[in-house]
Each structure stands twice: as structure tokens, then as C-alpha cells.
Write a protein that holds these residues in place. Structure first.
Motif, PDB file in Angstrom:
ATOM      1  N   THR A  96      80.209  98.237  25.583  1.00  0.00           N
ATOM      2  CA  THR A  96      81.023  99.424  25.317  1.00  0.00           C
ATOM      3  C   THR A  96      80.798 100.445  26.421  1.00  0.00           C
ATOM      4  OG1 THR A  96      80.983  99.074  22.925  1.00  0.00           O
ATOM      5  CG2 THR A  96      81.491 101.296  23.697  1.00  0.00           C
ATOM      6  N   LEU A  97      81.878 100.792  27.115  1.00  0.00           N
ATOM      7  CA  LEU A  97      81.845 101.748  28.212  1.00  0.00           C
ATOM      8  C   LEU A  97      82.878 102.826  27.939  1.00  0.00           C
ATOM      9  CD1 LEU A  97      81.742  99.167  31.154  1.00  0.00           C
ATOM     10  CD2 LEU A  97      79.800 100.432  30.209  1.00  0.00           C
ATOM     11  N   GLY A  98      82.445 104.065  27.933  1.00  0.00           N
ATOM     12  CA  GLY A  98      83.372 105.153  27.657  1.00  0.00           C
ATOM     13  C   GLY A  98      84.050 105.019  26.309  1.00  0.00           C
ATOM     14  N   GLY A  99      83.360 104.429  25.322  1.00  0.00           N
ATOM     15  CA  GLY A  99      83.921 104.246  24.000  1.00  0.00           C
ATOM     16  C   GLY A  99      84.848 103.058  23.877  1.00  0.00           C
ATOM     17  N   THR A 100      84.977 102.251  24.927  1.00  0.00           N
ATOM     18  CA  THR A 100      85.881 101.102  24.934  1.00  0.00           C
ATOM     19  C   THR A 100      85.079  99.816  25.123  1.00  0.00           C
ATOM     20  OG1 THR A 100      87.651 102.441  25.916  1.00  0.00           O
ATOM     21  CG2 THR A 100      87.859 100.041  26.097  1.00  0.00           C
ATOM     22  N   ALA A 101      85.361  98.813  24.298  1.00  0.00           N
ATOM     23  CA  ALA A 101      84.714  97.510  24.444  1.00  0.00           C
ATOM     24  C   ALA A 101      85.349  96.759  25.605  1.00  0.00           C
ATOM     25  CB  ALA A 101      84.839  96.708  23.153  1.00  0.00           C
ATOM     26  N   VAL A 102      84.518  96.331  26.546  1.00  0.00           N
ATOM     27  CA  VAL A 102      84.971  95.644  27.747  1.00  0.00           C
ATOM     28  C   VAL A 102      84.344  94.250  27.777  1.00  0.00           C
ATOM     29  CG1 VAL A 102      85.119  95.728  30.273  1.00  0.00           C
ATOM     30  CG2 VAL A 102      85.040  97.856  28.950  1.00  0.00           C
ATOM     31  N   GLY A 103      85.150  93.238  28.054  1.00  0.00           N
ATOM     32  CA  GLY A 103      84.617  91.892  28.181  1.00  0.00           C
ATOM     33  C   GLY A 103      83.538  91.837  29.252  1.00  0.00           C
ATOM     34  N   PHE A 104      82.419  91.189  28.931  1.00  0.00           N
ATOM     35  CA  PHE A 104      81.286  91.170  29.852  1.00  0.00           C
ATOM     36  C   PHE A 104      81.112  89.775  30.435  1.00  0.00           C
ATOM     37  CE2 PHE A 104      76.640  90.997  30.756  1.00  0.00           C
ATOM     38  CZ  PHE A 104      76.595  92.028  31.698  1.00  0.00           C
ATOM     39  N   PRO A 105      81.383  89.598  31.737  1.00  0.00           N
ATOM     40  CA  PRO A 105      81.207  88.282  32.364  1.00  0.00           C
ATOM     41  C   PRO A 105      79.733  87.884  32.386  1.00  0.00           C
ATOM     42  CG  PRO A 105      82.514  89.775  33.754  1.00  0.00           C
ATOM     43  CD  PRO A 105      81.887  90.600  32.689  1.00  0.00           C
ATOM     44  N   SER A 106      79.459  86.609  32.287  1.00  0.00           N
ATOM     45  CA  SER A 106      78.079  86.143  32.383  1.00  0.00           C
ATOM     46  C   SER A 106      77.476  86.565  33.717  1.00  0.00           C
ATOM     47  CB  SER A 106      78.030  84.615  32.256  1.00  0.00           C
ATOM     48  OG  SER A 106      76.722  84.138  32.446  1.00  0.00           O
ATOM     49  N   GLY A 107      76.306  87.184  33.641  1.00  0.00           N
ATOM     50  CA  GLY A 107      75.672  87.670  34.864  1.00  0.00           C
ATOM     51  C   GLY A 107      76.278  88.941  35.399  1.00  0.00           C
ATOM     52  N   GLY A 108      77.114  89.612  34.630  1.00  0.00           N
ATOM     53  CA  GLY A 108      77.769  90.832  35.090  1.00  0.00           C
ATOM     54  C   GLY A 108      76.796  91.979  35.284  1.00  0.00           C
ATOM     55  N   PHE A 109      77.279  93.043  35.935  1.00  0.00           N
ATOM     56  CA  PHE A 109      76.438  94.211  36.228  1.00  0.00           C
ATOM     57  C   PHE A 109      76.597  95.256  35.138  1.00  0.00           C
ATOM     58  CE2 PHE A 109      75.907  98.509  37.850  1.00  0.00           C
ATOM     59  CZ  PHE A 109      74.599  98.444  38.326  1.00  0.00           C
ATOM     60  N   LEU A 110      75.462  95.793  34.714  1.00  0.00           N
ATOM     61  CA  LEU A 110      75.423  96.880  33.744  1.00  0.00           C
ATOM     62  C   LEU A 110      74.314  97.820  34.188  1.00  0.00           C
ATOM     63  CD1 LEU A 110      76.783  97.631  30.994  1.00  0.00           C
ATOM     64  CD2 LEU A 110      74.836  96.500  29.875  1.00  0.00           C
ATOM     65  N   GLN A 111      74.519  99.126  34.014  1.00  0.00           N
ATOM     66  CA  GLN A 111      73.455 100.063  34.356  1.00  0.00           C
ATOM     67  C   GLN A 111      72.185  99.695  33.596  1.00  0.00           C
ATOM     68  OE1 GLN A 111      73.430 102.360  36.679  1.00  0.00           O
ATOM     69  NE2 GLN A 111      75.600 102.243  37.248  1.00  0.00           N
ATOM     70  N   ALA A 112      71.016  99.959  34.204  1.00  0.00           N
ATOM     71  CA  ALA A 112      69.754  99.434  33.692  1.00  0.00           C
ATOM     72  C   ALA A 112      69.398  99.926  32.303  1.00  0.00           C
ATOM     73  CB  ALA A 112      68.625  99.763  34.661  1.00  0.00           C
ATOM     74  N   THR A 113      69.735 101.173  31.980  1.00  0.00           N
ATOM     75  CA  THR A 113      69.450 101.717  30.655  1.00  0.00           C
ATOM     76  C   THR A 113      70.695 102.426  30.133  1.00  0.00           C
ATOM     77  OG1 THR A 113      68.664 103.893  31.407  1.00  0.00           O
ATOM     78  CG2 THR A 113      67.039 102.121  31.288  1.00  0.00           C
ATOM     79  N   ALA A 114      70.836 102.454  28.815  1.00  0.00           N
ATOM     80  CA  ALA A 114      71.987 103.136  28.222  1.00  0.00           C
ATOM     81  C   ALA A 114      71.906 104.636  28.456  1.00  0.00           C
ATOM     82  CB  ALA A 114      72.054 102.833  26.723  1.00  0.00           C
ATOM     83  N   ASP A 115      70.711 105.223  28.366  1.00  0.00           N
ATOM     84  CA  ASP A 115      70.572 106.667  28.561  1.00  0.00           C
ATOM     85  C   ASP A 115      70.736 107.030  30.034  1.00  0.00           C
ATOM     86  OD1 ASP A 115      67.772 105.283  28.296  1.00  0.00           O
ATOM     87  OD2 ASP A 115      67.453 106.987  29.642  1.00  0.00           O
ATOM     88  N   GLY A 116      70.280 106.143  30.938  1.00  0.00           N
ATOM     89  CA  GLY A 116      70.503 106.390  32.359  1.00  0.00           C
ATOM     90  C   GLY A 116      71.973 106.352  32.702  1.00  0.00           C
ATOM     91  N   GLU A 117      72.692 105.403  32.096  1.00  0.00           N
ATOM     92  CA  GLU A 117      74.142 105.346  32.275  1.00  0.00           C
ATOM     93  C   GLU A 117      74.787 106.638  31.796  1.00  0.00           C
ATOM     94  OE1 GLU A 117      77.264 103.278  29.555  1.00  0.00           O
ATOM     95  OE2 GLU A 117      76.620 101.789  31.039  1.00  0.00           O
TER      96      GLU A 117
END
Length: 397
Positions: free
Chosen positions: A220-241
Motif C-alpha cells: 500500500t502506497l499513498g493509500g493505494t494497493a499496488v501490485g508488488f513484483p517479486s524482488g521489487g523495491f520498497l523503502q526499508a521501513t514504513a516510518d522512514g517511507e
């Protein structure tokens, strides 16, 4: 008697004379025999693996010294490019045990498996008995993974484990394992069911193959569920994001049209107001963003290193957000420096390339208004930041 005044880029303490002292904290003193006497900023490392484990370099300093270190890294990078110190805000620090993605190495030794991070400056693996950075759902898998990998890793071989916490649970990706038979397939399925994983993918050397995914994996990014590719990039922590997103939103302000360059899955694009152009070179990430942001976001599959936007194209936007990889965005920033009008909000994971690119923007007439450091890689020397550049029209004088 010498005194440690600050931390160097790799975490060593520096004396007033410029000597580097490993594992020293600001305020420590060094006596004539070379013994380090603790000062007011020394902390007791919470983890038994420190300082051998390469996951952390700065558990021996308190939060005040750690925050100063992040600011010093930014200032040093800017000064190296002859850029005066701008307004630098107090760094945001992610709490312990909040890391939601991690890459570990696994090594088969007899009937057992060593699993953990590499030692400092070494390829030797620290077999984790505890970890103060991993989020609990990731740490809970470490011991069970040893048992699983003991059946999948060939003798005397090394594999890799990538874990990411998604909306549906942990997305697990294994590399360097042998999982071709029925018994191995059943073991993977049992493991996924037992630990309620979101997905298991296996890379035997020819690309990742999904072995378990009962429902589409999303983040969930910006309140929207986004499909997550295997091995995709995500910020390291939710609070840091959240800290990065808040700084980007403040930097963009009331802009009605925004270009989000190196957009990834849409960490910033989906949180921005108005109409957004999202440009990304990775096709799987862009397709996921395009599906999630249909209607409001225009997605452009574009390699910004080989085909950067021209100044005339960029001038149509009220603001431009950049979040390039560690190498920075030299090619794109060179064009952006020639584009009058848009405010620039630059997200960086490398102060050195940020400063290099900032110099081009300043030469083009912009002003570096402020910088927000973010330390979401707790106790590491890794620094992230958001820098906001006023457009030439808004620059005083």
C-alpha cells in the motif's frame, strides 16, 4: 590525551588531529597508552553480534551522535562540491526492529545452515542469534529458514534470502537453491502455509520462478494497493517511507502538475496532489503503478539515463520529483537545470551524487532551500535525504 570530535564516513571516530579510531564515539578520549575512555555519547550496543555483523556499524553511539553523523555526511558531500551549508533539518531516525526488507546470505555447513548478514568487510556470514533491526515478522522466519534451507542448499554452497513485508505477509525469494523435485516443492508449500507467507519465489540461476502466491501480492502506497513484483523495491521501513513522503509533499506544495522521475512503484507519485507524470525504466514496476493509479497518473516507460526529458518538456510542470538510484541522475539533472519554472524535490540515498547533481541545479539558478536527512537504515552509515530546490523565479534577489 586526544578527544574524539566526530564520526568519519565509515563510522570510525576522528580525533582533533584527524586520526581514525575504530568503535570510538564523539566525546570519547584516547589516553597516552591508546586506550579509549568512554564519553557522554557512547552507548552500550544492544546486539551480541556487534561489531562483527555488517548489518550495523554505529550501535556504540547514542541517537544524538548518530543524528549528527547523518547531518555531517550531508554537509561534507555539499562542501566537496563547493556548496554552502543550507538549512538542514533534524534527521528522522527509524526505531529499532522496523526494517521491513532485508537480504541475507545462507551457507550450507554439514547438516546445518548459517544464515545472516556478512561480517564487516568480509564474505564470512554471521549466523544470527538475534537482530535488532529486522521487523518481527522477518526475524520470526530466520530459524525456520535454516531448517528449510538445510534441505534445499547443495553441500558447501551459498544462497541468498530476500524478505519483504507486504500487505499479505512476507514475500520470500530464495536464490542459489535446488528445488526441482516433488519433495522440495512440497517442502516449499508446507513452509509457505505454516508461516502464512505472501509468496515464495525461487531463483535457481535463470530468473525467479513463483512457487506460491495464493493471492496477488500488494504493497500500500499513498493509500493505494499496488501490485508488488517479486524482488521489487520498497523503502526499508514504513516510518522512514512516511518521513520521506512527508518531506516530498511539503517540497511539492500546491503544485498542480508534477513529474515523478524514477518513480518505481509510485511511493511518491501516489501520494502527490494534482496530475502526475510517473516515469520509470523498470517495466514490471511501471505496469504495477499504471494499474494502481489509473485515471490520475500518466505512466511513461522511459530510461532516464539514455533518454532524459528535454528542458522544454520539463518546463511544463510546476514541480519535478526525482528519486534516482545511488548513481544519481546526472543526465536528467543536466536538462532540468536548463528548465525554468519547476521546483525540484530530490530524494537521494547517496549524499555524494546528490551534491554533484545539486551543483548543476544551483548553477542553473536554483537555490537549495532545505534538506531533510532520514536514517531509516538504523545504526548504519547509510544516509537518505530529501533536498528542495526553489525555482529560479522564486530565488531571492
Amino acid at each position: 590525551m586526544q578527544r574524539i570530535t566526530r564520526l568519519a564516513a565509515q563510522g570510525d571516530g576522528l580525533t582533533e588531529q584527524g586520526s581514525a579510531v575504530p568503535l570510538a564515539a564523539p566525546g570519547d578520549t584516547i589516553d597516552a597508552a591508546g586506550e579509549v575512555r568512554p564519553g557522554p555519547h557512547r552507548a552500550v550496543p544492544p546486539c551480541r553480534h556487534f561489531p562483527q555483523c555488517g548489518g550495523c556499524q554505529l550501535q556504540h553511539v547514542d541517537d544524538g551522535a548518530y543524528a549528527d553523523f547523518l547531518v555531517d555526511r550531508v554537509i561534507a558531500a555539499l562542501h566537496a562540491q563547493q556548496i554552502d551549508t543550507p538549512a538542514i533539518r533534524a534527521p528522522y531516525l527509524s526505531p529499532p526492529r522496523t526494517r521491513r526488507r532485508a537480504a541475507l546470505r545462507a551457507e550450507r555447513q554439514g547438516r546445518g545452515v548459517r544464515l545472516g548478514f556478512n561480517e564487516q568487510a568480509s564474505r564470512q556470514i554471521v549466523d544470527l542469534a538475534e537482530c535488532w533491526i529486522l521487523a518481527p515478522p522477518l526475524w520470526a522466519l530466520v530459524a525456520p529458514l535454516r531448517t528449510l534451507l538445510a534441505t534445499l542448499l547443495p553441500a558447501r554452497s551459498v544462497g541468498e534470502v530476500q524478505m519483504t513485508l507486504t500487505d499479505q505477509g512476507v514475500d520470500l525469494r530464495l536464490a542459489g537453491v535446488a528445488a526441482e523435485g516433488l519433495a522440495e516443492a512440497e517442502a516449499l508449500t508446507r513452509f509457505a502455509e505454516t508461516h502464512r507467507l505472501a509468496r515464495i519465489a525461487v531463483d535457481a540461476g535463470h530468473g525467479a520462478e513463483t512457487r506460491w502466491e495464493p493471492q496477488p501480492v500488494t504493497v500500500t502506497l499513498g493509500g493505494t494497493a499496488v501490485g508488488f513484483p517479486s524482488g521489487g523495491f520498497l523503502q526499508a521501513t514504513a516510518d522512514g517511507e512516511a518521513a520521506l513522503v512527508a518531506a516530498v509533499r511539503e517540497g511539492v506544495g500546491a503544485a498542480r502538475t508534477v513529474a515523478d522521475l524514477f518513480a518505481g512503484l509510485g511511493t511518491f507519485a501516489l501520494a502527490l496532489p494534482g496530475r502526475v507524470l510517473a516515469a520509470e525504466g523498470a517495466r514490471d514496476a511501471l505496469l504495477a503503478l499504471k494499474a494502481a493509479g489509473a485515471g490520475r497518473i500518466v505512466a511513461d516507460h522511459r530510461d532516464l539515463f539514455r533518454r532524459p526529458y528535454a528542458p522544454a518538456e520539463l518546463a511544463r510542470f510546476d514541480a519535478v520529483v526525482l528519486d534516482p538510484p545511488r548513481a544519481g541522475a546526472r543526465e536528467q539533472v543536466a536538462r532540468l537545470a536548463e528548465a525554468p519554472g519547476p521546483r525540484v524535490v530530490y530524494v537521494s540515498c547517496n549524499p555524494a551524487t546528490f551534491a554533484r547533481d545539486a551543483r548543476m541545479l544551483l548553477a542553473g539558478g536554483r537555490r537549495l532551500a532545505w534538506v531533510q536527512p532520514v536514517g531509516q537504515f538504523r545504526w548504519s552509515t547509510h544516509v537518505e535525504l530529501v533536498g528542495v530546490f526553489d525555482s529560479p523565479a522564486a530565488t531571492p534577489g
